[in-house]
Design a protein around this motif. Structure first.
Motif, PDB file in Angstrom:
ATOM      1  N   LEU A  17      25.740 -12.142   2.316  1.00 30.18           N
ATOM      2  CA  LEU A  17      25.046 -13.359   1.896  1.00 30.18           C
ATOM      3  C   LEU A  17      24.552 -13.244   0.459  1.00 30.18           C
ATOM      4  O   LEU A  17      24.718 -14.163  -0.344  1.00 30.18           O
ATOM      5  N   LEU A  18      23.944 -12.091   0.128  1.00 27.54           N
ATOM      6  CA  LEU A  18      23.455 -11.897  -1.242  1.00 27.54           C
ATOM      7  C   LEU A  18      24.602 -11.898  -2.244  1.00 27.54           C
ATOM      8  O   LEU A  18      24.507 -12.477  -3.319  1.00 27.54           O
ATOM      9  N   GLY A  19      25.704 -11.233  -1.877  1.00 23.30           N
ATOM     10  CA  GLY A  19      26.855 -11.176  -2.759  1.00 23.30           C
ATOM     11  C   GLY A  19      27.550 -12.513  -2.932  1.00 23.30           C
ATOM     12  O   GLY A  19      28.243 -12.737  -3.926  1.00 23.30           O
ATOM     13  N   SER A  20      27.343 -13.416  -1.971  1.00 19.86           N
ATOM     14  CA  SER A  20      27.942 -14.747  -2.045  1.00 19.86           C
ATOM     15  C   SER A  20      27.132 -15.696  -2.918  1.00 19.86           C
ATOM     16  O   SER A  20      27.519 -16.850  -3.100  1.00 19.86           O
ATOM     17  N   GLY A  21      26.001 -15.218  -3.415  1.00 22.85           N
ATOM     18  CA  GLY A  21      25.172 -16.056  -4.268  1.00 22.85           C
ATOM     19  C   GLY A  21      24.139 -16.874  -3.526  1.00 22.85           C
ATOM     20  O   GLY A  21      23.497 -17.750  -4.117  1.00 22.85           O
ATOM     21  N   VAL A  22      23.980 -16.598  -2.230  1.00 25.61           N
ATOM     22  CA  VAL A  22      22.965 -17.311  -1.447  1.00 25.61           C
ATOM     23  C   VAL A  22      21.587 -16.846  -1.893  1.00 25.61           C
ATOM     24  O   VAL A  22      21.386 -15.667  -2.211  1.00 25.61           O
ATOM     25  N   TRP A  23      20.616 -17.752  -1.961  1.00 25.96           N
ATOM     26  CA  TRP A  23      19.251 -17.397  -2.334  1.00 25.96           C
ATOM     27  C   TRP A  23      18.737 -16.254  -1.467  1.00 25.96           C
ATOM     28  O   TRP A  23      19.099 -16.132  -0.290  1.00 25.96           O
ATOM     29  N   VAL A  24      17.856 -15.434  -2.048  1.00 25.30           N
ATOM     30  CA  VAL A  24      17.339 -14.268  -1.321  1.00 25.30           C
ATOM     31  C   VAL A  24      16.626 -14.696  -0.042  1.00 25.30           C
ATOM     32  O   VAL A  24      16.845 -14.122   1.031  1.00 25.30           O
ATOM     33  N   GLY A  25      15.763 -15.716  -0.133  1.00 26.19           N
ATOM     34  CA  GLY A  25      15.040 -16.176   1.052  1.00 26.19           C
ATOM     35  C   GLY A  25      15.968 -16.637   2.149  1.00 26.19           C
ATOM     36  O   GLY A  25      15.799 -16.289   3.333  1.00 26.19           O
ATOM     37  N   ALA A  26      16.997 -17.421   1.793  1.00 29.44           N
ATOM     38  CA  ALA A  26      17.967 -17.906   2.774  1.00 29.44           C
ATOM     39  C   ALA A  26      18.779 -16.754   3.359  1.00 29.44           C
ATOM     40  O   ALA A  26      19.114 -16.759   4.558  1.00 29.44           O
ATOM     41  N   SER A  27      19.094 -15.748   2.533  1.00 29.74           N
ATOM     42  CA  SER A  27      19.838 -14.583   3.013  1.00 29.74           C
ATOM     43  C   SER A  27      19.028 -13.822   4.059  1.00 29.74           C
ATOM     44  O   SER A  27      19.567 -13.374   5.080  1.00 29.74           O
ATOM     45  N   LEU A  28      17.746 -13.657   3.804  1.00 26.31           N
ATOM     46  CA  LEU A  28      16.884 -12.952   4.760  1.00 26.31           C
ATOM     47  C   LEU A  28      16.798 -13.707   6.079  1.00 26.31           C
ATOM     48  O   LEU A  28      16.861 -13.111   7.160  1.00 26.31           O
ATOM     49  N   ILE A  29      16.642 -15.025   5.998  1.00 28.44           N
ATOM     50  CA  ILE A  29      16.574 -15.836   7.216  1.00 28.44           C
ATOM     51  C   ILE A  29      17.896 -15.771   7.975  1.00 28.44           C
ATOM     52  O   ILE A  29      17.920 -15.616   9.199  1.00 28.44           O
ATOM     53  N   GLY A  30      19.008 -15.859   7.246  1.00 30.60           N
ATOM     54  CA  GLY A  30      20.315 -15.784   7.888  1.00 30.60           C
ATOM     55  C   GLY A  30      20.538 -14.453   8.581  1.00 30.60           C
ATOM     56  O   GLY A  30      21.044 -14.398   9.707  1.00 30.60           O
ATOM     57  N   CYS A  31      20.141 -13.371   7.921  1.00 29.18           N
ATOM     58  CA  CYS A  31      20.268 -12.038   8.508  1.00 29.18           C
ATOM     59  C   CYS A  31      19.402 -11.918   9.766  1.00 29.18           C
ATOM     60  O   CYS A  31      19.839 -11.352  10.776  1.00 29.18           O
ATOM     61  N   ALA A  32      18.195 -12.480   9.719  1.00 30.62           N
ATOM     62  CA  ALA A  32      17.303 -12.432  10.877  1.00 30.62           C
ATOM     63  C   ALA A  32      17.870 -13.220  12.052  1.00 30.62           C
ATOM     64  O   ALA A  32      17.780 -12.781  13.213  1.00 30.62           O
ATOM     65  N   ILE A  33      18.464 -14.377  11.767  1.00 28.71           N
ATOM     66  CA  ILE A  33      19.056 -15.191  12.837  1.00 28.71           C
ATOM     67  C   ILE A  33      20.193 -14.432  13.525  1.00 28.71           C
ATOM     68  O   ILE A  33      20.292 -14.414  14.762  1.00 28.71           O
ATOM     69  N   VAL A  34      21.054 -13.781  12.738  1.00 26.14           N
ATOM     70  CA  VAL A  34      22.144 -12.992  13.310  1.00 26.14           C
ATOM     71  C   VAL A  34      21.589 -11.881  14.195  1.00 26.14           C
ATOM     72  O   VAL A  34      22.075 -11.651  15.321  1.00 26.14           O
ATOM     73  N   GLY A  35      20.563 -11.170  13.703  1.00 24.95           N
ATOM     74  CA  GLY A  35      19.969 -10.096  14.493  1.00 24.95           C
ATOM     75  C   GLY A  35      19.352 -10.589  15.788  1.00 24.95           C
ATOM     76  O   GLY A  35      19.506  -9.965  16.855  1.00 24.95           O
ATOM     77  N   MET A  36      18.658 -11.727  15.713  1.00 24.32           N
ATOM     78  CA  MET A  36      18.017 -12.293  16.911  1.00 24.32           C
ATOM     79  C   MET A  36      19.056 -12.754  17.932  1.00 24.32           C
ATOM     80  O   MET A  36      18.929 -12.521  19.135  1.00 24.32           O
ATOM     81  N   GLU A  37      20.098 -13.431  17.456  1.00 20.14           N
ATOM     82  CA  GLU A  37      21.092 -13.994  18.366  1.00 20.14           C
ATOM     83  C   GLU A  37      21.972 -12.932  19.013  1.00 20.14           C
ATOM     84  O   GLU A  37      22.316 -13.027  20.202  1.00 20.14           O
TER      85      GLU A  37
END
Length: 431
Positions: A17-37
């Motif tokens: 996500l970070l390497g794709s240019g996604v904002w840091v905050g959005a990357s953290l949320i996306g990573c958390a969603i994957v971990g939770m799911e």
């Protein structure tokens, strides 16, 4: 085995996500969603809503936008000119001459800004043309600005210290006080380096300058509003007269008065400073939202606990743990800015540090110095980008110029390890 798979999965998602240019905050949320799911059976939506709201609704965070606004106001005044003219009569006789204005000017602006990039931009705006005109070494000009600019993360009021305090639930006021002496120590190391290089190279002479004692007093008087603001903000916190939030209000009012005094407070500058503070505060709030949600997700997966147990099983001494963490943050700083490094790692690092018995106030100051290194390490060092735009030099030249300051920061880390009282004395002496 499951823990290794979990850690690798989250790292892959995060860096993708970070390497794709996604904002840091959005990357953290996306990573958390994957971990939770994928790795828990908790309701992701409910957990995210509650955590995100709780992360930004705390009273402690109210000082953050105020200190940012204070720095934004002063950034738009004639402060760079005032600092250069006010400090020159006091610095020109030191070995290294006016290069010390870069360092002392950065330390002064750091005490009213809290932003590393703003410190470099403000001080450099006036000093770079003046020092080049006097034929100072470009490498020394760039190096001293790059290193001293990082003091904005350490000397209060530091935005990064506020984020750390909120993340680990420590006192902002005590962390502010803890940063004063280490900040002065680091500035002293930078000045000492300039003096040594001046003796070796026989450079930095400014014989064409001459100031009387009356000139020095006049210069000091020009700095008096800034000095009064610094004493008012930091002194009110140290004496217990004001909380960090109340001191931030005092700082905003004082900065507005200074802007009026410099005749630089117009409706446009007021609006720009307010919008700048809103944008920066919103960016930091978004990162905090993601960081808190990722911390919750990792807590549910049990990864921090397992990692803490693994590190504990290695039976590392406190010194070896600090060495390993320093190397880890230096490598991380090559890819992430300092603020992102703090919020991204504290969910895992905090249990390790507490288990090792470190004072969290002391560790916060250690972390700020290490994270400062990220500001001058390519390819993501923010200070390097600011200096590149101001000087026109390529990134390789600027990185080489900043490297001695990087080494001095490593020395500062070990001094802090050997003499932890440098960071803990003032917080313990607070009323």
């Amino acid at each position: 085995m499951n823990e290794i798979l979990l850690a690798l999965s989250l790292l892959v998602v995060l860096f993708f996500l970070l390497g794709s240019g996604v904002w840091v905050g959005a990357s953290l949320i996306g990573c958390a969603i994957v971990g939770m799911e994928l790795f828990t059976n908790r309701p992701t939506g409910d957990a995210m809503a509650i955590t995100i709201w709780g992360s930004i609704s705390t009273w402690t965070l109210t000082s953050l936008p105020l200190f940012i606004w204070m720095g934004e106001i002063l950034f738009r005044t004639k402060l760079s000119e005032t600092l250069f003219r006010g400090l020159t009569p006091w610095m020109y006789r030191l070995p290294g001459g006016l290069l010390h204005v870069n360092i002392t000017g950065s330390a002064v602006f750091a005490a009213i800004s809290g932003s590393s990039a703003a410190t470099v931009a403000t001080v450099g705006k006036m000093s770079i043309p003046e020092l080049k005109k006097r034929q100072y070494s470009d490498r020394m000009i760039v190096g001293t600005l790059a290193g001293a600019g990082t003091l904005g993360l350490l000397i209060p009021p530091s935005v990064s210290l506020i984020i750390y305090a909120v993340t680990v639930n420590e006192s902002i006021a005590k962390l502010f006080m803890a940063g004063v002496l280490p900040g002065l120590m680091l500035a002293g190391l930078f000045m000492g380096y300039v003096m040594v290089i001046s003796f070796i190279r026989k450079s930095g002479d400014t014989d064409d300058l001459s100031f009387t004692f009356a000139d020095k007093l006049k210069a000091l008087m020009s700095l008096s509003p800034i000095i009064a603001l610094i004493i008012g903000v930091i002194g009110s916190i140290y004496t217990g007269v004001a909380t960090a939030t109340e001191a931030a209000v005092l700082g905003v009012v004082g900065s507005l008065l200074i802007a009026i005094y410099h005749k630089s407070l117009t409706w446009i500058s007021f609006r720009d400073s307010l919008m700048g503070a809103v944008k920066t505060s919103s960016m930091i709030a978004f990162i905090l939202m993601g960081a808190h949600f990722l911390s919750l997700a990792m807590g549910f997966t049990g990864l921090p606990r397992h990692l803490a147990e693994f590190i504990g099983g290695l039976d590392l001494s406190p010194l070896m743990l600090i060495v390993c963490l320093t190397i880890f943050y230096i490598i991380l700083g090559c890819f992430l800015d300092g603020l992102s490094s703090i919020v991204l790692t504290m969910a895992v690092i905090e249990p390790l540090v507490r288990q090792a018995g470190f004072d969290m106030i002391w560790f916060g100051i250690y972390l700020m110095i290490v994270v400062e290194m990220a500001q001058i390490t390519p390819p993501v060092g923010f200070n390097l980008f600011v200096l590149q735009s101001m000087t026109g030099h390529n990134m390789a030249f600027i990185a080489r110029a900043a490297f001695p300051m990087f080494l001095l920061m490593i020395l500062a880390v070990f001094i802090l390890v050997w003499f932890p009282e440098i960071a803990t004395y003032l917080p313990q002496a607070m009323r």
